[in-house]
Design an enzyme around this catalytic site. Structure first.
Site, PDB file in Angstrom:
ATOM      1  N   GLY A   1      11.466  -4.038 -10.599  1.00  0.00           N
ATOM      2  CA  GLY A   1      10.129  -4.458 -10.785  1.00  0.00           C
ATOM      3  C   GLY A   1       9.879  -4.313 -12.361  1.00  0.00           C
TER       4      GLY A   1
ATOM      5  CG  LEU B   1       0.748  -2.979 -16.331  1.00  0.00           C
ATOM      6  CD1 LEU B   1      -0.487  -3.021 -16.509  1.00  0.00           C
ATOM      7  CD2 LEU B   1       1.315  -2.502 -17.978  1.00  0.00           C
TER       8      LEU B   1
ATOM      9  NE  ARG C   1     -12.799  -5.532  -7.962  1.00  0.00           N
ATOM     10  CZ  ARG C   1     -11.703  -5.559  -8.643  1.00  0.00           C
ATOM     11  NH1 ARG C   1     -10.304  -5.237  -7.999  1.00  0.00           N
ATOM     12  NH2 ARG C   1     -11.614  -5.342 -10.040  1.00  0.00           N
TER      13      ARG C   1
HETATM   14  C1  LIG Z   1      -6.396 -12.270 -11.493  1.00  0.00           C
HETATM   15  C2  LIG Z   1      -6.026 -10.579 -11.463  1.00  0.00           C
HETATM   16  C3  LIG Z   1      -6.746  -9.888 -12.327  1.00  0.00           C
HETATM   17  C4  LIG Z   1      -6.687  -8.465 -12.124  1.00  0.00           C
HETATM   18  N1  LIG Z   1      -7.340  -7.680 -12.935  1.00  0.00           N
HETATM   19  C5  LIG Z   1      -7.296  -6.195 -12.953  1.00  0.00           C
HETATM   20  C6  LIG Z   1      -7.928  -5.424 -13.877  1.00  0.00           C
HETATM   21  O1  LIG Z   1      -8.690  -5.891 -14.638  1.00  0.00           O
HETATM   22  N2  LIG Z   1      -7.739  -4.056 -13.763  1.00  0.00           N
HETATM   23  C7  LIG Z   1      -7.065  -3.483 -12.737  1.00  0.00           C
HETATM   24  O2  LIG Z   1      -6.852  -2.316 -12.656  1.00  0.00           O
HETATM   25  N3  LIG Z   1      -6.251  -4.204 -12.106  1.00  0.00           N
HETATM   26  C8  LIG Z   1      -6.505  -5.755 -11.832  1.00  0.00           C
HETATM   27  N4  LIG Z   1      -5.707  -6.317 -11.273  1.00  0.00           N
HETATM   28  C9  LIG Z   1      -4.642  -5.714 -10.117  1.00  0.00           C
HETATM   29  C10 LIG Z   1      -3.424  -5.428 -11.102  1.00  0.00           C
HETATM   30  O3  LIG Z   1      -3.106  -6.614 -11.900  1.00  0.00           O
HETATM   31  C11 LIG Z   1      -2.069  -5.265 -10.178  1.00  0.00           C
HETATM   32  O4  LIG Z   1      -2.565  -4.665  -8.966  1.00  0.00           O
HETATM   33  C12 LIG Z   1      -1.161  -4.636 -10.980  1.00  0.00           C
HETATM   34  O5  LIG Z   1      -0.897  -5.276 -11.938  1.00  0.00           O
HETATM   35  C13 LIG Z   1       0.115  -4.566 -10.088  1.00  0.00           C
HETATM   36  O6  LIG Z   1       1.249  -3.963 -10.933  1.00  0.00           O
HETATM   37  P1  LIG Z   1       2.576  -3.659 -10.175  1.00  0.00           P
HETATM   38  O7  LIG Z   1       3.564  -3.161 -11.471  1.00  0.00           O
HETATM   39  O8  LIG Z   1       2.313  -2.901  -9.215  1.00  0.00           O
HETATM   40  O9  LIG Z   1       3.074  -4.974  -9.747  1.00  0.00           O
HETATM   41  P2  LIG Z   1       3.255  -6.562 -10.376  1.00  0.00           P
HETATM   42  O10 LIG Z   1       2.566  -6.845 -11.731  1.00  0.00           O
HETATM   43  O11 LIG Z   1       3.026  -7.508  -9.472  1.00  0.00           O
HETATM   44  O12 LIG Z   1       4.932  -6.581 -10.593  1.00  0.00           O
HETATM   45  C14 LIG Z   1       5.889  -6.873  -9.857  1.00  0.00           C
HETATM   46  C15 LIG Z   1       7.253  -6.747 -10.244  1.00  0.00           C
HETATM   47  O13 LIG Z   1       8.163  -6.602  -9.141  1.00  0.00           O
HETATM   48  C16 LIG Z   1       9.090  -7.730  -9.554  1.00  0.00           C
HETATM   49  N5  LIG Z   1       9.540  -8.130  -8.303  1.00  0.00           N
HETATM   50  C17 LIG Z   1       8.853  -8.488  -7.027  1.00  0.00           C
HETATM   51  N6  LIG Z   1       9.603  -8.582  -5.899  1.00  0.00           N
HETATM   52  C18 LIG Z   1      10.867  -8.512  -6.545  1.00  0.00           C
HETATM   53  C19 LIG Z   1      12.035  -8.317  -5.824  1.00  0.00           C
HETATM   54  N7  LIG Z   1      12.427  -8.780  -4.380  1.00  0.00           N
HETATM   55  N8  LIG Z   1      13.294  -8.188  -6.712  1.00  0.00           N
HETATM   56  C20 LIG Z   1      13.269  -7.932  -8.252  1.00  0.00           C
HETATM   57  N9  LIG Z   1      11.903  -7.899  -8.555  1.00  0.00           N
HETATM   58  C21 LIG Z   1      10.839  -8.299  -7.893  1.00  0.00           C
HETATM   59  C22 LIG Z   1       8.267  -8.880 -10.308  1.00  0.00           C
HETATM   60  O14 LIG Z   1       9.301  -9.621 -10.865  1.00  0.00           O
HETATM   61  C23 LIG Z   1       7.393  -7.947 -11.024  1.00  0.00           C
HETATM   62  O15 LIG Z   1       8.246  -7.547 -12.351  1.00  0.00           O
HETATM   63  C24 LIG Z   1      -5.892  -7.843 -11.375  1.00  0.00           C
HETATM   64  C25 LIG Z   1      -4.962  -8.522 -10.232  1.00  0.00           C
HETATM   65  C26 LIG Z   1      -5.206 -10.081 -10.522  1.00  0.00           C
HETATM   66  C27 LIG Z   1      -4.529 -11.058  -9.432  1.00  0.00           C
END
Ligand SMILES: Cc1cc2nc3c(=O)[nH]c(=O)nc-3n(C[C@H](O)[C@H](O)[C@H](O)COP(=O)(O)OP(=O)(O)OC[C@H]3O[C@@H](n4cnc5c(N)ncnc54)[C@H](O)[C@@H]3O)c2cc1C
Length: 659
Positions: A42, A45, A339
């Site tokens: 992944g 962030l 929320r």
């Molecule tokens: C529209 C929207 C607005 C938001 N606004 C906010 C905000 O203002 N403030 C806030 O705090 N939060 C916000 N959120 C929530 C926040 O964006 C997410 O919870 C957060 O970005 C998740 O980050 P992450 O790195 O955990 O996962 P993600 O950003 O979902 O990244 C997942 C990663 O895993 C990879 N991946 C997935 N499955 C596989 C696999 N099987 N094999 C290889 N790679 C894989 C993907 O390619 C990606 O790189 C928002 C969410 C949405 C939907």
């Protein structure tokens, strides 16, 4: 008696724990030329920040993502902001207050010590991101600006217009690129993890599919970190990016990682309402809009009926006939209640017939008061891209004057309705972010750790970056310290061959069903079942019906799915079929957990358990635990294991946003 698990929280009063813990870290010296490899799956962030930090600390990192660039991870969708306890507004904020608000916002179902640590490192995140050049909004005098998000009475949210996630990800990506250039991170884009490989009870590698060639490849390492995001797309329609899936997390669950609190699903109050059956995506209007937008429905049922029939418009309804129901019900927090509370209140008004829109399933979010007070320019500076996005989708610009009553200008309001947005549940991790499989770690939205039963706005980015920059790089070393004496295992081991064979057989199975239904048609049906029976209001009867329907539909999937093409080369339908297979497992898990939790808390609302005023009614005597589920095979009910919650610093009480 149910099994109980240990979260490895060091002893001592909460505020001391993390300090004491940090003192025990065996920091890696990059000059040691370590031969320790870590796979980070992944590049959102959480993943990008972890991969960059681990690379910088001297580990050899293999970093994979399904997009063609880390910059396209779902995290770029984040709009509104990121929390930190800097107290720049001098409004009484503190680490303790952020900790307290987060625990309370999560309806007292989070692990207290984790939340304290999160609040404590929140300020470092802002410093780190500023140093990377993230262009946070600033006041005229140059200080970083803040706005407020739900569940807080202070202004602690840092933002970059309505593109905070994108800007933060660009910052993390620049650090990641630095490590790629330095040879410490090897990046694999367009790769999807299909399975985790366990050797001698420890996670030692993964099987990934090259999404372009279709080939399966083996990767081995001393530890595996998954940062693969949430499972909101189980519901088909959600605010999540189309590519979000839970395949990696579900495969880890199938291999023995516990899945915690799956029923804690967040339904966001401010999304553009569903407008038809051909839709595959819902759009979020950021919670930040609730700083200046006021939510209302008509007071009179005849006005609501006229709005639904299209014979009246919102801006024709005068002030005295508007019901600002959040301000009425929750005077202390008003439009900035958390929320779950805001979503339920919207549903309550719509269920009673006061909803607007032709479906009656929407409420207004109105900027008239703030535009009149501050001027359109100021409002556009704050939310310009959100106003434009809303106009692009609905053809209504919320900054257009529509009417003038008694000298007051009324602007065209947005229409919003709750939608699936975020998942608080996830892979169970201990205090070190290690799952129940040694050597397997989970960070960001894909773990369950910090938000309890409801996440506060702007806290997901905080958690993802806390995990990636400031927690995992330290805690993983407790595990890796003992691994330094072990050589990295070979991918020729039978465990790798066996895992690859199984994944390959699954691809053949899906391709050979050769039925009549597309992946999307079945996924959409699953989404309807989830929303109807496992959605905003749940009942024991409904959940049982939902489970039955999911079993029937899964049978249909197994017998009547049609996946065109072959497994060689690019086959997006095949990839989606794998995701859908795992959404079935996930959907059932959400329902099992919701059925087992005979109480309402946060995002989990069981209609049988509510107060006379329609608020969630918790049962702390019987459900004050993290519900962890152990996989017991397809079609079988998983086993519930409990991690009792222990609160030392915060008094557990009924949430109150009224005064
Ligand atoms: C529209 C929207 C607005 C938001 N606004 C906010 C905000 O203002 N403030 C806030 O705090 N939060 C916000 N959120 C929530 C926040 O964006 C997410 O919870 C957060 O970005 C998740 O980050 P992450 O790195 O955990 O996962 P993600 O950003 O979902 O990244 C997942 C990663 O895993 C990879 N991946 C997935 N499955 C596989 C696999 N099987 N094999 C290889 N790679 C894989 C993907 O390619 C990606 O790189 C928002 C969410 C949405 C939907």
């Amino acid at each position: 008696m149910a099994k109980v698990i240990d979260s490895k929280i060091p002893a001592g009063p909460v505020p001391e724990k993390w300090k004491e813990y940090k003192a025990h870290q065996r920091l890696v010296n990059p000059k040691n030329k370590l031969k320790l490899d870590v796979i980070v799956v992944g590049t959102g962030l959480a993943g990008a920040s972890a991969a960059a930090s681990l690379g910088e600390m001297g580990f050899n990192v293999i970093n994979l993502c399904i997009q063609d660039s880390p910059r396209r991870a779902h995290s770029i969708a984040a709009q509104g902001g990121i929390n930190a306890a800097k107290c720049y507004q001098n409004d009484g904020d503190s680490v303790y207050r952020l900790f307290y608000d987060t625990v309370k916002g999560g309806d007292y179902r989070a692990r207290e010590a984790n939340v304290y640590r999160l609040a404590e490192v929140s300020n470092n995140i802002i410093d780190q991101c500023v140093a990377q050049g993230v262009p946070f909004a600033r006041e005229y005098g140059g200080m970083l600006a803040n706005r407020s998000f739900g569940g807080a009475q202070v202004s602690r949210t840092f933002y970059a217009k309505g593109q905070t996630g994108q800007q933060l990800l660009l910052g993390a990506y620049s650090s990641l690129s630095c490590q790629v250039q330095a040879g410490k991170v090897k990046l694999y884009t367009r790769y999807e993890m299909e399975d985790v490989v366990i050797v001698d009870g420890r996670a030692r590698g993964i099987i990934a599919k090259n999404l372009v060639t279709g080939k399966l490849e083996r990767f081995s390492a001393n530890a595996v970190v998954i940062a693969t995001g949430g499972y909101g797309n189980t519901y088909f329609l959600s605010t999540n990016a189309m590519g979000c899936n839970c395949t990696a997390a579900v495969q880890c669950y199938r291999k023995g990682a516990y899945f915690a609190n799956p029923s804690y699903v967040q339904i966001h109050p401010t999304c553009i309402p569903v407008h038809g059956d051909k839709q595959s995506k819902l759009t979020l209007m950021s919670e930040s809009l609730r700083n200046d937008g006021r939510i209302w429905v008509p007071k009179k049922i005849e006005d609501a009926k006229a709005l639904q029939a299209g014979t009246k418009q919102g801006w024709e309804i005068p002030e005295e006939d508007r019901d600002y129901y959040l301000e009425r019900r929750y005077p202390a927090f008003g439009n900035l209640v958390p929320r779950d509370v805001a979503s339920r209140a919207a549903k309550e008004r719509c269920d009673k017939g006061f909803g607007v829109n032709n479906t009656g399933l929407a409420v207004f979010l109105d900027f008239s008061e703030s535009i009149n007070r501050l001027g359109l320019d100021v409002i556009m500076q704050r939310y310009g891209n959100l106003f434009e996005m809303y106009e692009e989708i609905t053809d209504v610009f919320p900054g257009d004057v529509a009417n003038e009553i008694n000298g007051v200008k009324y602007y065209k309001p947005m229409m919003i309705y709750p939608a699936i947005h975020y998942t608080m549940g996830g892979i169970w991790v201990d205090y070190e972010l290690q799952t129940s499989i040694p050597g397997l770690f989970a960070i960001g939205e894909c773990n369950f750790s910090d938000h309890g039963a409801n996440r506060l706005g702007a806290s997901a980015l905080m958690q993802g970056l806390a995990d990636g920059y400031f927690v995992l790089p330290y805690t993983i070393q407790n595990y890796l310290a003992d691994q330094a004496v072990w050589p990295k295992v070979s991918t020729d081991l039978p465990e790798f061959a066996e895992a690859e064979k199984k994944v390959d057989a699954e691809l053949d199975r899906l391709l050979n069903i050769k039925g009549k239904r597309s992946v999307d048609s079945i996924h959409k049906e699953l989404g309807h079942i989830m929303w109807e029976y496992v959605g905003m209001g749940r009942t024991a009867e409904g959940l049982k019906t939902g489970l039955k329907k999911m079993h029937e539909l899964e049978k249909e999937f197994d017998e009547n799915l049609f996946v065109p093409g072959t497994k060689e080369g690019l086959n997006i339908e095949l990839d989606k079929a794998i995701h859908l297979r795992d959404f079935f497992t996930m959907g059932q898990l959400v329902a099992f957990d919701a059925l087992s939790r005979n109480e309402s808390c946060g995002g989990h609302f069981r209609e049988e358990y509510q107060t006379e005023e329609g608020e969630a009614k918790r049962d702390d005597e019987n459900y004050f635990y993290v519900g962890c589920w152990e996989y017991k095979g397809k079609g079988n009910e998983p086993e519930l294991i409990k991690e009792p919650l222990e609160y030392e610093a915060i008094k557990v009480q009924t949430r109150n946003y009224k005064n």
